[in-house]
Write a protein that holds these residues in place. Structure first.
Motif, PDB file in Angstrom:
ATOM      1  N   GLY A  26       0.964  -1.270   0.043  1.00 34.50           N
ATOM      2  CA  GLY A  26      -0.080   0.063   0.010  1.00 34.50           C
ATOM      3  C   GLY A  26       0.866   1.289  -0.001  1.00 34.50           C
ATOM      4  O   GLY A  26       0.066   2.320  -0.271  1.00 34.50           O
ATOM      5  N   ALA A  27       2.219   1.182   0.073  1.00 36.18           N
ATOM      6  CA  ALA A  27       2.917   2.426   0.199  1.00 36.18           C
ATOM      7  C   ALA A  27       3.130   2.909  -1.291  1.00 36.18           C
ATOM      8  O   ALA A  27       3.052   2.128  -2.217  1.00 36.18           O
ATOM      9  N   THR A  28       3.352   4.201  -1.481  1.00 38.43           N
ATOM     10  CA  THR A  28       3.472   4.754  -2.663  1.00 38.43           C
ATOM     11  C   THR A  28       5.143   5.385  -3.144  1.00 38.43           C
ATOM     12  O   THR A  28       5.850   5.481  -2.202  1.00 38.43           O
ATOM     13  N   GLN A  29       5.310   5.545  -4.195  1.00 40.34           N
ATOM     14  CA  GLN A  29       6.788   6.012  -4.682  1.00 40.34           C
ATOM     15  C   GLN A  29       6.253   6.728  -5.945  1.00 40.34           C
ATOM     16  O   GLN A  29       5.835   5.992  -6.913  1.00 40.34           O
ATOM     17  N   GLN A  30       6.938   7.952  -6.075  1.00 40.28           N
ATOM     18  CA  GLN A  30       6.824   8.530  -7.133  1.00 40.28           C
ATOM     19  C   GLN A  30       8.120   8.341  -8.118  1.00 40.28           C
ATOM     20  O   GLN A  30       9.191   8.162  -7.811  1.00 40.28           O
ATOM     21  N   PHE A  31       7.933   7.659  -9.404  1.00 41.25           N
ATOM     22  CA  PHE A  31       8.598   7.496 -10.376  1.00 41.25           C
ATOM     23  C   PHE A  31       9.043   8.553 -11.407  1.00 41.25           C
ATOM     24  O   PHE A  31       7.902   9.233 -11.673  1.00 41.25           O
ATOM     25  N   ALA A  32       9.931   8.728 -11.873  1.00 35.21           N
ATOM     26  CA  ALA A  32      10.524   9.655 -12.999  1.00 35.21           C
ATOM     27  C   ALA A  32      11.294   9.118 -14.089  1.00 35.21           C
ATOM     28  O   ALA A  32      11.885   8.189 -13.949  1.00 35.21           O
ATOM     29  N   ALA A  33      11.093   9.737 -15.265  1.00 34.67           N
ATOM     30  CA  ALA A  33      11.502   9.089 -16.488  1.00 34.67           C
ATOM     31  C   ALA A  33      12.341  10.303 -17.274  1.00 34.67           C
ATOM     32  O   ALA A  33      11.344  11.471 -17.569  1.00 34.67           O
ATOM     33  N   THR A  34      13.571  10.064 -17.632  1.00 34.10           N
ATOM     34  CA  THR A  34      14.224  11.309 -18.347  1.00 34.10           C
ATOM     35  C   THR A  34      14.675  10.854 -19.514  1.00 34.10           C
ATOM     36  O   THR A  34      15.349   9.530 -19.632  1.00 34.10           O
ATOM     37  N   GLY A  35      14.683  11.464 -20.629  1.00 33.02           N
ATOM     38  CA  GLY A  35      15.114  11.217 -21.930  1.00 33.02           C
ATOM     39  C   GLY A  35      16.343  11.793 -22.113  1.00 33.02           C
ATOM     40  O   GLY A  35      16.672  12.940 -21.761  1.00 33.02           O
ATOM     41  N   TYR A  36      17.237  11.038 -22.851  1.00 35.68           N
ATOM     42  CA  TYR A  36      18.725  11.641 -23.563  1.00 35.68           C
ATOM     43  C   TYR A  36      18.795  11.390 -24.938  1.00 35.68           C
ATOM     44  O   TYR A  36      18.423  10.201 -25.488  1.00 35.68           O
ATOM     45  N   ASP A  37      19.435  12.207 -25.578  1.00 35.88           N
ATOM     46  CA  ASP A  37      20.054  11.999 -26.879  1.00 35.88           C
ATOM     47  C   ASP A  37      21.313  11.267 -26.838  1.00 35.88           C
ATOM     48  O   ASP A  37      21.775  10.628 -25.696  1.00 35.88           O
ATOM     49  N   ALA A  38      22.084  10.892 -27.803  1.00 40.02           N
ATOM     50  CA  ALA A  38      23.143  10.030 -28.179  1.00 40.02           C
ATOM     51  C   ALA A  38      24.439  10.632 -27.318  1.00 40.02           C
ATOM     52  O   ALA A  38      25.214   9.709 -26.947  1.00 40.02           O
ATOM     53  N   PHE A  39      24.266  11.901 -27.172  1.00 40.75           N
ATOM     54  CA  PHE A  39      25.468  12.737 -26.612  1.00 40.75           C
ATOM     55  C   PHE A  39      25.028  12.625 -24.743  1.00 40.75           C
ATOM     56  O   PHE A  39      25.914  13.567 -24.050  1.00 40.75           O
ATOM     57  N   GLY A  40      24.049  12.314 -24.377  1.00 37.66           N
ATOM     58  CA  GLY A  40      23.757  12.563 -22.984  1.00 37.66           C
ATOM     59  C   GLY A  40      22.880  13.850 -22.649  1.00 37.66           C
ATOM     60  O   GLY A  40      22.704  14.164 -21.421  1.00 37.66           O
ATOM     61  N   ASN A  41      22.570  14.441 -23.840  1.00 35.81           N
ATOM     62  CA  ASN A  41      21.850  15.647 -23.482  1.00 35.81           C
ATOM     63  C   ASN A  41      20.287  15.311 -23.118  1.00 35.81           C
ATOM     64  O   ASN A  41      19.933  14.319 -23.974  1.00 35.81           O
ATOM     65  N   THR A  42      19.733  16.069 -22.352  1.00 31.97           N
ATOM     66  CA  THR A  42      18.265  15.716 -22.022  1.00 31.97           C
ATOM     67  C   THR A  42      17.306  16.088 -23.077  1.00 31.97           C
ATOM     68  O   THR A  42      17.543  17.220 -23.532  1.00 31.97           O
ATOM     69  N   VAL A  43      16.460  15.299 -23.139  1.00 32.45           N
ATOM     70  CA  VAL A  43      15.334  15.414 -24.379  1.00 32.45           C
ATOM     71  C   VAL A  43      14.174  15.219 -23.533  1.00 32.45           C
ATOM     72  O   VAL A  43      13.836  14.399 -22.736  1.00 32.45           O
ATOM     73  N   GLU A  44      13.126  16.418 -23.758  1.00 36.20           N
ATOM     74  CA  GLU A  44      11.877  16.459 -23.246  1.00 36.20           C
ATOM     75  C   GLU A  44      10.995  15.052 -23.326  1.00 36.20           C
ATOM     76  O   GLU A  44      11.028  14.824 -24.869  1.00 36.20           O
ATOM     77  N   ILE A  45      10.215  14.569 -22.993  1.00 37.40           N
ATOM     78  CA  ILE A  45       9.605  13.464 -23.254  1.00 37.40           C
ATOM     79  C   ILE A  45       8.178  13.472 -22.205  1.00 37.40           C
ATOM     80  O   ILE A  45       8.256  13.991 -21.223  1.00 37.40           O
ATOM     81  N   THR A  46       7.344  12.616 -22.908  1.00 33.64           N
ATOM     82  CA  THR A  46       6.006  12.246 -21.952  1.00 33.64           C
ATOM     83  C   THR A  46       5.735  11.045 -21.924  1.00 33.64           C
ATOM     84  O   THR A  46       5.252  10.285 -22.904  1.00 33.64           O
ATOM     85  N   PRO A  47       6.380  10.018 -20.950  1.00 30.09           N
ATOM     86  CA  PRO A  47       6.532   8.903 -20.774  1.00 30.09           C
ATOM     87  C   PRO A  47       4.786   8.107 -20.914  1.00 30.09           C
ATOM     88  O   PRO A  47       4.033   8.904 -20.181  1.00 30.09           O
ATOM     89  N   THR A  48       4.914   7.141 -21.217  1.00 30.10           N
ATOM     90  CA  THR A  48       3.546   6.199 -20.672  1.00 30.10           C
ATOM     91  C   THR A  48       4.046   5.296 -19.594  1.00 30.10           C
ATOM     92  O   THR A  48       4.878   4.533 -20.029  1.00 30.10           O
TER      93      THR A  48
END
Length: 208
Positions: A26-48
């Motif tokens: 019953g406990a909760t945990q907030q997960f996050a997902a981060t996108g990256y390009d091939a060089f490690g730069n962050t890419v904005e995503i909307t994960p499912t």
């Protein structure tokens, strides 16, 4: 001089954080997902978000996960997908605190003779194997011994004795700290020991 702006490239991978969590039912945990390009730069995503094993729990559209009630180790249980890329996280559901005691079924017993009982501490649906508390024992005849027992890894197994005869005995176990943590056995009989009269050869004359 001219200003140069470097923009992120196409999505190459995504990463779910945290990679692994340990939760009680019953406990909760907030997960996050981060996108990256091939060089490690962050890419904005909307994960499912999805849960691969429904026994592990459930997850909402924002990545908020709620653990299920069945203890276990669920590998790659939480999945995030975005633009064809995916990543997973592991979930371990541990038993929660003890909520009740359950007796194994007790059959008919003899008066003043030790007999074994087995009591298990449970949370909402799992053996509460972290419970190592003590409990007071009482029975409907008021004669049970011992009157206090100790659990190990959520289980008590040992002998008790009840003195008088009764056709309808129940045993109650109550935690010595939390009186709301308790359990009651099934009703069973405690009966007198049968008397066996020995037959002595030649004690009775044969009829002629």
């Amino acid at each position: 001089y001219a200003d140069v702006t470097v923009t992120a490239g196409a999505l190459d991978r995504i990463e779910v954080t945290p990679e692994s969590v340990t939760l009680q039912p019953g406990a909760t945990q907030q997960f996050a997902a981060t996108g990256y390009d091939a060089f490690g730069n962050t890419v904005e995503i909307t994960p499912t978000w999805s849960v691969e094993d429904l026994a592990a729990g459930e997850i909402g559209a924002t990545g908020l996960f709620t653990a299920g009630t069945i203890a276990g180790e669920y590998l790659d249980a939480v999945k995030a997908v975005a633009d064809g890329e995916e990543d997973t996280a592991d979930v371990i559901v541990e038993p929660g605190p003890a909520m009740r005691f359950e007796f194994d079924v007790i059959g008919a017993q003899l008066v003043n003779q030790p007999f074994g009982i087995l009591i298990t501490a449970w949370d909402d649906g799992n053996v509460a194997n972290e419970y190592d508390g003590t409990a007071a024992l009482a029975d409907s005849t008021g004669t049970i011994t011992p009157t206090e027992i100790a659990f190990v890894d959520g289980v008590f197994s040992g002998d008790v004795t009840i003195t008088p005869w009764s056709s309808n005995v129940v045993i109650t176990a109550t935690d010595t700290v939390d009186p709301e943590l308790l359990g009651v056995s099934n009703a069973f009989a405690v009966i007198p020991r049968e008397l066996f009269l020995p037959v002595v050869a030649g004690a009775y004359p044969l009829a002629h």
